[in-house]
Every structure is written in structure tokens, then in C-alpha cells.
Design an enzyme around this catalytic site. Structure first.
Site, PDB file in Angstrom:
ATOM      1  N   CYS A  96       0.857  -1.595   0.076  1.00 17.20           N
ATOM      2  CA  CYS A  96       0.005   0.047  -0.088  1.00 17.20           C
ATOM      3  C   CYS A  96       1.099   0.831  -0.144  1.00 17.20           C
ATOM      4  CB  CYS A  96      -0.968  -0.068   1.709  1.00 17.20           C
ATOM      5  SG  CYS A  96      -0.228   0.413   2.747  1.00 17.20           S
ATOM      6  N   HIS A 123      -2.615   0.858   6.825  1.00 19.11           N
ATOM      7  CA  HIS A 123      -3.329   1.406   5.808  1.00 19.11           C
ATOM      8  C   HIS A 123      -3.499   2.342   5.111  1.00 19.11           C
ATOM      9  CE1 HIS A 123      -4.363  -0.003   1.797  1.00 19.11           C
ATOM     10  NE2 HIS A 123      -5.527   0.332   1.958  1.00 19.11           N
ATOM     11  N   ASP A 130      -7.395   4.158  -3.594  1.00 13.73           N
ATOM     12  CA  ASP A 130      -6.839   3.404  -2.695  1.00 13.73           C
ATOM     13  C   ASP A 130      -6.265   1.877  -3.827  1.00 13.73           C
ATOM     14  OD1 ASP A 130      -5.173   1.488  -0.916  1.00 13.73           O
ATOM     15  OD2 ASP A 130      -7.454   1.041   0.093  1.00 13.73           O
TER      16      ASP A 130
END
Length: 278
Positions: A76, A116, A133
Site C-alpha cells: 500500500c 493502511h 486506494d
């Protein structure tokens, strides 16, 4: 510790070639959605540095070398830092947000830290910001979605939506949910609109890549999101999940087959002789 800071700029032309995107370089909602989709479909998810015990660099030149100019992917922090640089080059306003993953383990949902990374993107002349995202793997967003509650958005064979939940904080708590078409909703992660900075994710990156109990330290992950099906590798187990709920699994024999599968099925080419767990 790797840094996200520096004065270098992204080679936007190389990035757009990597994600196979072409179009007018204008900052609007259509561009945001199409850039997001192209990134998700063309740069895979992987944690090969973390599973080996080292934190990948988040410096933009290193991300460009790895995710843009090489047949590699990332997780991420790498994906969303790279996307943020590209979106800013287009003229979007981007804010880093931190989320708390809600994935269940053996029927329970433990409370996790907010590690995250996601992006809140403001589109010129649009009142509502978007959630972007590209780093959550197979169950994440395919396209950026408006930060609007209780509105389902088609995601190929799945649907996503954002909902509000009450909590003790002063800001609204958002929850991103995913469901197969016709199925029930499952929580993915929660977040507020509190802004975070690059150094916050330097710390998170180091923690999830080096803490012995981190999932990213314990097993290999490689994921290739799709529109109607997803492909994932967990150590030596290859799993394809379809939107109708059908799952096909195959066990890989050895390290050599894992490396071949990473190259042929995921577009991830690791150096010859790379040793992986499993």
C-alpha cells in the site's frame, strides 16, 4: 529508515506508459477514475521485501525504479505514494489518510493499528472529495469513489460502498465495504479525514515490514486484481476467486515454480535465485 521526502519529480510519461493510460492530462473526475483503474489493473501487489524482513523504500526515485521501470509491484505505501505523485502532477489535491483494516480472523475482527495508507483526492470544481486506494490488493477499489455515504458503486463482479458509523471521535468515521453482486456487505477498513504526512507512513512501513508478528513478515503475498475475478498467491497456494463466489486453488511445487508463476501470472520478475518462504 527509507524516506518519502525529496525534491525529485515523477517521470509522468513513463508512469502512464506503465499503466497503459492515454488521454487528456486534465484534472477531473473521469481522469481520476480511469487513472486509478489503470494503475490497479497493471501494477501488481507484492510484499517480497517485507517477507524477507526489510522495509521497501518509499522515496519516489526508488518507487519509480521498482514499480514503473521494472516488472515489479509493491504494497500500500508504495502504490499509493506513487499514485499520489502522479495525481499531483495532473493537478489534483491529495491528502494521505490512515485506515484501520477490519478483516476477520477465524470469525473474529481484532482491533488493529491504523497502518493502511489511502488517499483523499479533491477534484477541481467538485464539491465532494474522492477516496483513492490502489494498494489494498484483490478486494480493494477498482476506481476512486466519491466520499458519499450509503451509495453502492459497481466494482466489476462486486460492489463497494462507504457508510458512516458512530464513534467517540470528533470526525465522522467512514467504513469501506465490499459485497459480491447480490451478496451481503463485508467491512474492509475504517478511517476518518484526519490528514497524515509522509513520515507517519515511514514509521508504519518499517513496522509492518519488520515486526515479527506482522502478516507481511509471515507469508508471501502477490495479488492481481481484476474486474470479474482476482488472482492471489499466498506462499505456494495460488487462488483465483470469481465474482460468483467460485474459488479455484492450486498448490505450487517449489520455489522455482513460485518464481515462474510470479513472472507469468502476476508480471513480477524477481532476481534469479531469489529464495522465498514456504
Amino acid at each position: 529508515m527509507p524516506t518519502t521526502h525529496g525534491t525529485s519529480e515523477l517521470d509522468l510519461t513513463a508512469y502512464l506508459a506503465r499503466i497503459q493510460w492515454s488521454g487528456e492530462r486534465v484534472a477531473n473526475a473521469r481522469t481520476l477514475r480511469s487513472l486509478h483503474r489503470a494503475h490497479v489493473l497493471h501494477i501488481p501487489f507484492e510484499n517480497t521485501e517485507a517477507v524477507g524482513g526489510s522495509a521497501p523504500s518509499l522515496a519516489l526515485p526508488d518507487l519509480e525504479r521498482k514499480l514503473v521501470r521494472s516488472a515489479r509491484g509493491g504494497y500500500c505505501y508504495e502504490h499509493n505514494t506513487l499514485l499520489a505523485a502522479a495525481l499531483r502532477a495532473f493537478g489534483f489535491e491529495v491528502t494521505y489518510l490512515a485506515t484501520r483494516v477490519r478483516a476477520s480472523v477465524r470469525g473474529e475482527t481484532p482491533t488493529r493499528p491504523r497502518t493502511h495508507m489511502v488517499l483523499m483526492v479533491r477534484v477541481p470544481d467538485a464539491e465532494t472529495p474522492y477516496l483513492a486506494d490502489v494498494g489494498f490488493g484483490t478486494t480493494g477499489l477498482l476506481e476512486a469513489v466519491p466520499l458519499v455515504a450509503d451509495t453502492a458503486v459497481e466494482r466489476g463482479a462486486w460492489r463497494v460502498r462507504l457508510v458512516h458509523e458512530p464513534h467517540a471521535g470528533r470526525q465522522d468515521l467512514w467504513v469501506l465495504q465490499l459485497a459480491p453482486n447480490g451478496g451481503g456487505w463485508n467491512d474492509l477498513y475504517e478511517f476518518t479525514e484526519e490528514p497524515f504526512e509522509g513520515p507517519d507512513f515511514e514509521v508504519a512501513n518499517w513496522f509492518v515490514a519488520t515486526y515479527p508478528r506482522s502478516p507481511f513478515r509471515q507469508r508471501l503475498f502477490a495479488q492481481r486484481p481484476g474486474v470479474d475475478s482476482h488472482l492471489a498467491l499466498f506462499d505456494r497456494q495460488l487462488v483465483r476467486t470469481h465474482g460468483d463466489g467460485t474459488v479455484h486453488e492450486r498448490a505450487l511445487r517449489d520455489n522455482a515454480e513460485v518464481l515462474r508463476t510470479l513472472a507469468t501470472d502476476f508480471g513480477i520478475e524477481l532476481p534469479a535465485g531469489t529464495e522465498l518462504p514456504g
